[in-house]
Design a protein around this motif. Structure first.
Motif, PDB file in Angstrom:
ATOM      1  N   ARG A  64      -0.275  10.381 -13.918  1.00 51.72           N
ATOM      2  CA  ARG A  64      -1.229   9.724 -13.176  1.00 51.72           C
ATOM      3  C   ARG A  64      -0.578   8.231 -12.838  1.00 51.72           C
ATOM      4  NH1 ARG A  64      -7.138  11.005 -15.522  1.00 51.72           N
ATOM      5  NH2 ARG A  64      -6.790  13.141 -15.683  1.00 51.72           N
ATOM      6  N   ARG A  65      -0.955   7.661 -11.718  1.00 52.86           N
ATOM      7  CA  ARG A  65      -0.294   6.196 -11.251  1.00 52.86           C
ATOM      8  C   ARG A  65      -1.495   5.261 -11.052  1.00 52.86           C
ATOM      9  NH1 ARG A  65       4.854   5.226  -7.449  1.00 52.86           N
ATOM     10  NH2 ARG A  65       4.381   3.125  -6.934  1.00 52.86           N
ATOM     11  N   PHE A  66      -1.713   4.155 -11.311  1.00 53.47           N
ATOM     12  CA  PHE A  66      -2.584   3.266 -10.738  1.00 53.47           C
ATOM     13  C   PHE A  66      -2.034   2.064 -10.379  1.00 53.47           C
ATOM     14  CE2 PHE A  66      -5.752  -0.012 -11.582  1.00 53.47           C
ATOM     15  CZ  PHE A  66      -6.666   0.409 -10.657  1.00 53.47           C
ATOM     16  N   GLU A  67      -2.624   1.413  -9.306  1.00 50.61           N
ATOM     17  CA  GLU A  67      -2.115   0.071  -9.037  1.00 50.61           C
ATOM     18  C   GLU A  67      -3.247  -0.843  -8.903  1.00 50.61           C
ATOM     19  OE1 GLU A  67      -0.353   0.817  -4.888  1.00 50.61           O
ATOM     20  OE2 GLU A  67       1.640   1.787  -5.937  1.00 50.61           O
ATOM     21  N   ALA A  68      -3.016  -1.715  -9.556  1.00 50.00           N
ATOM     22  CA  ALA A  68      -4.290  -2.707  -9.868  1.00 50.00           C
ATOM     23  C   ALA A  68      -4.660  -3.536  -8.503  1.00 50.00           C
ATOM     24  CB  ALA A  68      -4.452  -3.740 -11.135  1.00 50.00           C
ATOM     25  N   HIS A  69      -3.535  -4.172  -7.903  1.00 52.42           N
ATOM     26  CA  HIS A  69      -3.872  -4.790  -6.780  1.00 52.42           C
ATOM     27  C   HIS A  69      -4.198  -4.244  -5.543  1.00 52.42           C
ATOM     28  CE1 HIS A  69       0.209  -2.864  -5.876  1.00 52.42           C
ATOM     29  NE2 HIS A  69       0.209  -3.394  -4.657  1.00 52.42           N
ATOM     30  N   THR A  70      -4.094  -2.718  -5.548  1.00 50.93           N
ATOM     31  CA  THR A  70      -4.852  -2.119  -4.360  1.00 50.93           C
ATOM     32  C   THR A  70      -5.984  -1.181  -4.987  1.00 50.93           C
ATOM     33  OG1 THR A  70      -3.478  -0.341  -4.718  1.00 50.93           O
ATOM     34  CG2 THR A  70      -2.638  -1.910  -3.076  1.00 50.93           C
ATOM     35  N   ARG A  71      -6.092  -1.287  -6.271  1.00 50.99           N
ATOM     36  CA  ARG A  71      -7.240  -0.305  -6.997  1.00 50.99           C
ATOM     37  C   ARG A  71      -7.138   1.029  -6.330  1.00 50.99           C
ATOM     38  NH1 ARG A  71      -7.445  -5.306  -8.335  1.00 50.99           N
ATOM     39  NH2 ARG A  71      -9.250  -6.180  -9.112  1.00 50.99           N
ATOM     40  N   SER A  72      -5.932   1.340  -6.369  1.00 49.21           N
ATOM     41  CA  SER A  72      -5.595   3.062  -5.858  1.00 49.21           C
ATOM     42  C   SER A  72      -5.057   3.872  -6.890  1.00 49.21           C
ATOM     43  CB  SER A  72      -4.960   2.915  -4.590  1.00 49.21           C
ATOM     44  OG  SER A  72      -3.519   2.533  -4.895  1.00 49.21           O
ATOM     45  N   LYS A  73      -5.675   4.962  -7.025  1.00 49.10           N
ATOM     46  CA  LYS A  73      -4.974   6.179  -7.875  1.00 49.10           C
ATOM     47  C   LYS A  73      -4.115   6.787  -7.076  1.00 49.10           C
ATOM     48  CE  LYS A  73      -9.062   7.468  -9.120  1.00 49.10           C
ATOM     49  NZ  LYS A  73     -10.425   8.216  -9.972  1.00 49.10           N
ATOM     50  N   LYS A  74      -2.992   7.036  -7.755  1.00 45.65           N
ATOM     51  CA  LYS A  74      -2.027   8.071  -6.972  1.00 45.65           C
ATOM     52  C   LYS A  74      -1.402   9.223  -7.967  1.00 45.65           C
ATOM     53  CE  LYS A  74      -0.485   4.541  -3.952  1.00 45.65           C
ATOM     54  NZ  LYS A  74       0.379   3.684  -3.502  1.00 45.65           N
ATOM     55  N   LEU A  75      -1.098  10.194  -7.679  1.00 46.32           N
ATOM     56  CA  LEU A  75      -0.343  11.007  -8.653  1.00 46.32           C
ATOM     57  C   LEU A  75       1.163  10.902  -8.322  1.00 46.32           C
ATOM     58  CD1 LEU A  75      -1.961  14.703  -8.661  1.00 46.32           C
ATOM     59  CD2 LEU A  75      -2.256  12.661 -10.298  1.00 46.32           C
ATOM     60  N   TYR A  76       2.046  10.730  -9.480  1.00 43.90           N
ATOM     61  CA  TYR A  76       3.498  10.904  -9.064  1.00 43.90           C
ATOM     62  C   TYR A  76       4.020  12.208  -9.570  1.00 43.90           C
ATOM     63  CZ  TYR A  76       8.320   9.622 -10.009  1.00 43.90           C
ATOM     64  OH  TYR A  76       9.749   9.770  -9.944  1.00 43.90           O
ATOM     65  N   LEU A  77       4.571  12.659  -8.397  1.00 43.13           N
ATOM     66  CA  LEU A  77       5.327  13.904  -8.486  1.00 43.13           C
ATOM     67  C   LEU A  77       6.660  13.736  -9.031  1.00 43.13           C
ATOM     68  CD1 LEU A  77       5.599  17.019  -8.179  1.00 43.13           C
ATOM     69  CD2 LEU A  77       6.285  16.479  -5.618  1.00 43.13           C
ATOM     70  N   ALA A  78       6.904  13.790 -10.476  1.00 42.66           N
ATOM     71  CA  ALA A  78       8.283  13.931 -11.092  1.00 42.66           C
ATOM     72  C   ALA A  78       9.118  14.782 -10.916  1.00 42.66           C
ATOM     73  CB  ALA A  78       8.095  13.572 -12.799  1.00 42.66           C
TER      74      ALA A  78
END
Length: 154
Positions: free
Chosen positions: A67-81
């Motif tokens: 999981r990845r979260f960016e506070a400045h955009t309030r967006s959740k993303k998944l990071y495919l490693a």
């Protein structure tokens, strides 16, 4: 083919497929030790999740993500490693099926997108990702901050 969450008993197969991926990317061989996969994927201090493609009792591929979260955009993303498909099984739609399952997981988690890094010389993967609708983010550059000794300023 069945896509399912990875289990502890899949760690050796994931380790083997990750060795094939490292070879494909001209990275150093990570070895056969599945200990880090067991510890960080299934232990008390979990760092990643993983989906596997199982066909006829064999693990034919995996998608390892976090999981990845960016506070400045309030967006959740998944990071495919890592996305890996067994050498002899490439071109059978396993990668696409894993990505589709990952899209469903991302949607269920309320994620805006799935993000990943792509080695500039990996033309095979670039063609695959473009074919399934991935687009290059022209607004971002990937940097790495070494951990350990800080280099002295020039």
């Amino acid at each position: 083919m069945k896509i399912r969450p990875a289990r502890r008993e899949d760690a050796a197969a994931i380790a083997q497929l990750s060795r094939e991926l490292a070879e494909h990317l001209a990275d150093p061989d990570p070895g056969a030790d599945s200990g880090p996969i067991l510890e960080l994927g299934f232990g008390a201090n979990k760092w990643f999740d993983c989906l596997v493609a199982e066909q006829e009792g064999e693990i034919a591929g995996f998608a390892l993500y976090c999981r990845r979260f960016e506070a400045h955009t309030r967006s959740k993303k998944l990071y495919l490693a890592d996305l890996a498909v067994a050498k002899g099984r490439r071109g059978e739609g396993i990668g696409e099926t894993l990505i589709e399952a990952l899209r469903k997981e991302a949607s269920a988690l309320g994620c805006k997108s799935i993000v990943f890094d792509l080695w500039v010389e990996n033309t095979t993967a670039r063609g695959f990702y473009e074919r399934i609708g991935a687009v290059r983010d022209s607004e971002l550059e990937v940097y790495a901050i070494p951990v350990g000794a800080v280099p002295s300023a020039p």
